[in-house]
Design a protein around this motif. Sequence first.
Motif, short mmCIF file in Angstrom:
data_model
loop_
_atom_site.label_atom_id
_atom_site.label_comp_id
_atom_site.label_asym_id
_atom_site.label_seq_id
_atom_site.Cartn_x
_atom_site.Cartn_y
_atom_site.Cartn_z
N TYR A 157 53.36 86.87 69.44
CA TYR A 157 52.32 86.67 70.46
C TYR A 157 51.11 85.97 69.85
O TYR A 157 50.53 85.04 70.44
CB TYR A 157 51.91 88.01 71.07
N GLU A 158 50.70 86.39 68.65
CA GLU A 158 49.51 85.82 68.02
C GLU A 158 49.69 84.34 67.68
O GLU A 158 48.70 83.64 67.44
CB GLU A 158 49.15 86.60 66.75
N MET A 159 50.94 83.86 67.62
CA MET A 159 51.14 82.43 67.39
C MET A 159 50.49 81.58 68.48
O MET A 159 50.19 80.40 68.28
CB MET A 159 52.63 82.11 67.33
N ILE A 160 50.27 82.19 69.64
CA ILE A 160 49.64 81.47 70.74
C ILE A 160 48.24 81.01 70.35
O ILE A 160 47.79 79.93 70.76
CB ILE A 160 49.57 82.37 71.99
N PHE A 161 47.54 81.80 69.52
CA PHE A 161 46.16 81.44 69.18
C PHE A 161 46.10 80.17 68.33
O PHE A 161 45.39 79.22 68.69
CB PHE A 161 45.47 82.61 68.47
N PRO A 162 46.82 80.10 67.20
CA PRO A 162 46.81 78.81 66.47
C PRO A 162 47.40 77.67 67.28
O PRO A 162 47.02 76.52 67.08
CB PRO A 162 47.63 79.10 65.21
N ALA A 163 48.34 78.00 68.20
CA ALA A 163 48.84 76.94 69.09
C ALA A 163 47.72 76.39 69.97
O ALA A 163 47.64 75.18 70.21
CB ALA A 163 49.98 77.48 69.95
N GLY A 164 46.85 77.27 70.43
CA GLY A 164 45.70 76.83 71.22
C GLY A 164 44.74 75.99 70.40
O GLY A 164 44.19 74.99 70.89
N LEU A 165 44.53 76.38 69.14
CA LEU A 165 43.68 75.58 68.26
C LEU A 165 44.28 74.20 68.03
O LEU A 165 43.58 73.18 68.06
CB LEU A 165 43.49 76.30 66.92
N ALA A 166 45.60 74.19 67.77
CA ALA A 166 46.27 72.90 67.56
C ALA A 166 46.21 72.04 68.82
O ALA A 166 46.00 70.83 68.76
CB ALA A 166 47.73 73.13 67.15
N ALA A 167 46.39 72.68 69.98
CA ALA A 167 46.35 71.94 71.24
C ALA A 167 44.97 71.33 71.47
O ALA A 167 44.85 70.20 71.96
CB ALA A 167 46.74 72.85 72.40
N ALA A 168 43.93 72.09 71.13
CA ALA A 168 42.58 71.56 71.30
C ALA A 168 42.38 70.30 70.47
O ALA A 168 41.81 69.31 70.94
CB ALA A 168 41.55 72.61 70.90
N THR A 169 42.88 70.33 69.25
CA THR A 169 42.74 69.15 68.39
C THR A 169 43.62 68.01 68.88
O THR A 169 43.20 66.84 68.89
CB THR A 169 43.13 69.51 66.94
N LEU A 170 44.85 68.33 69.31
CA LEU A 170 45.77 67.31 69.79
C LEU A 170 45.23 66.63 71.04
O LEU A 170 45.25 65.39 71.16
CB LEU A 170 47.14 67.94 70.09
N VAL A 171 44.75 67.42 71.97
CA VAL A 171 44.17 66.85 73.20
C VAL A 171 42.94 66.02 72.86
O VAL A 171 42.72 64.95 73.44
CB VAL A 171 43.83 67.98 74.20
N ALA A 172 42.14 66.51 71.89
CA ALA A 172 40.94 65.78 71.52
C ALA A 172 41.25 64.40 70.94
O ALA A 172 40.50 63.45 71.14
CB ALA A 172 40.14 66.60 70.50
N VAL A 173 42.37 64.30 70.22
CA VAL A 173 42.77 63.01 69.64
C VAL A 173 42.88 61.95 70.73
O VAL A 173 42.51 60.78 70.52
CB VAL A 173 44.10 63.15 68.88
N TRP A 174 43.35 62.33 71.90
CA TRP A 174 43.53 61.37 72.99
C TRP A 174 42.33 61.36 73.94
O TRP A 174 41.84 60.31 74.33
CB TRP A 174 44.80 61.72 73.77
N VAL A 175 41.82 62.55 74.30
CA VAL A 175 40.82 62.64 75.36
C VAL A 175 39.45 62.16 74.89
O VAL A 175 38.78 61.39 75.60
CB VAL A 175 40.73 64.10 75.87
N VAL A 176 39.00 62.61 73.70
CA VAL A 176 37.63 62.29 73.27
C VAL A 176 37.41 60.78 73.13
O VAL A 176 36.43 60.24 73.68
CB VAL A 176 37.28 63.04 71.97
N PRO A 177 38.28 60.01 72.45
CA PRO A 177 38.05 58.56 72.38
C PRO A 177 38.15 57.85 73.73
O PRO A 177 37.47 56.85 73.96
CB PRO A 177 39.16 58.07 71.43
N GLN A 178 39.00 58.39 74.64
CA GLN A 178 39.23 57.71 75.92
C GLN A 178 38.23 58.11 77.00
O GLN A 178 37.75 57.27 77.76
CB GLN A 178 40.65 58.02 76.42
N PHE A 179 37.92 59.41 77.08
CA PHE A 179 37.12 59.92 78.21
C PHE A 179 35.83 60.62 77.77
O PHE A 179 35.05 61.03 78.62
CB PHE A 179 37.96 60.90 79.04
N GLY A 180 35.62 60.77 76.48
CA GLY A 180 34.40 61.42 76.00
C GLY A 180 34.55 62.91 75.82
O GLY A 180 35.52 63.52 76.29
N TRP A 181 33.59 63.50 75.13
CA TRP A 181 33.67 64.92 74.79
C TRP A 181 33.56 65.83 76.01
O TRP A 181 34.10 66.94 76.02
CB TRP A 181 32.60 65.27 73.77
N ARG A 182 32.88 65.40 77.07
CA ARG A 182 32.68 66.26 78.24
C ARG A 182 34.02 66.60 78.92
O ARG A 182 34.19 67.71 79.46
CB ARG A 182 31.73 65.60 79.24
#
Length: 454
Positions: A157-182
């Motif tokens: 179950y706790e694997m979900i937490f690092p998965a969420g951290l990884a997802a935040a970074t993965l999404v940021a790789v695409w979203v932040v350069p394209q759409f901004g931090w907001r």
Amino acid sequence: MTTVAGKQALGSVAARLERLPHSRWHVKVRFLIGAVTFFEAFDQLLAASALPVLMKEWHLTTGQATLAVTAASIGMLLGALAAGWLGDRIGRVRTVALGVGITGLASLAVAFSGSIETFSLFRFVQGLGIGGVVPVAATYINEIARSDKRGRFVLLYEMIFPAGLAAATLVAVWVVPQFGWRAMFVIGTIPVLLAAALPRQVAESPRWLLSRGRVREAEEVIARIEAEVARSTSEALPAPAADLADEPAGGRLGDLFRGRYLRRTVVVSGLWFVAYYVNHGISTWLPSLYTKTFGLDLTTALVYSLLSNVTGLLGTFVVALLIDRVGRRPALVGALVGTVLSLGVLALAGATSGGQVAVFASCTTFFLYAINAGLYLYSPELYPTSNRAKGAAFGGVWNRLGVILGPVTVGAIIGAGGSLSLVFAQLAVVAAVGAAIACFAVETKGRTLEELNA
């Protein structure tokens, strides 16, 4: 205070929980609580992903950048204190739902921030929710797991937490350069939907209901759980073992510092502080170090940060497979020693390139995430039901102190012109202290929660 009838029922209900085979009910509950934890982790790391852009957009000083990344941590510290009391007072599920709602709404407010001051304020509020959810959710998962497989059940179950951290970074790789931090913080509002659904989909912990003297409700809940498990397995349930030993009555915060619980509280608090001091001392500044110190572009910096989160996820998976075999204490000591060695290499080698830092920082997070997940399993095991959320959340207070002081210390060293070797050396020393503390941890492998606290 638990009545005599409540104590008798506690043993009965605990024994009935212990005999349940793994089933779709366990998967459903772990998925729903896990979804909550996933987005709490996602929201926790948003500031680190946004920081390189914020520093340029708002021309932040190092001190302002430190405020941006630590505001949520201060909120998490206070949120953990409040949630520990609420979790033992109003229930595990209701407390988790409340924290998730606060997290999601505050994320929307952060998205519309116009200055570093309002950004930090709403990140503080968001931290209140995150700090409250994670330890209480872990407490709930501990209370529904069988003792012989509790480590694996909780840590998967706790694997979900690092998965969420990884997802935040993965999404940021695409979203932040394209759409901004907001846009990242708008995505972070999704947990509001989970807050509304959780109380209707997840039954309250029977162990907690009994600790509050709500015997009839506890019996009704365990009966519904048994019926769902029997339907999903298409087999008759095995007979429960003899009633388990009674836990002590009470539930006061002061009980965490009396008798045998004093040693447990001191050890686990030290471990929480060390693990998160080192973890966030590294992870919070990595994207900025890659861009500012090594001159990497934003996308490469975020990809390198993603690598660290992926290895952390792998570390959590490995410890989930091993911890019921080797025990809690050997697993924690071994992971802390691995952390010291990884950081020691960076300190001695001088951290001369972004690629070198990425490799050894990823080795470090492999061990650190294993420690963090292990502590979310270990902390609730140490306390009786009436004090379990408070005990787990008190550990959360120390991890928040680590989360605050780790980045502040690293930021101070960098701001004063200190070398990266010094940054990693001081983190290695703190991890070595943690390894020494872990040697005094009480072993809990294979024992029921009642046996550990009778």
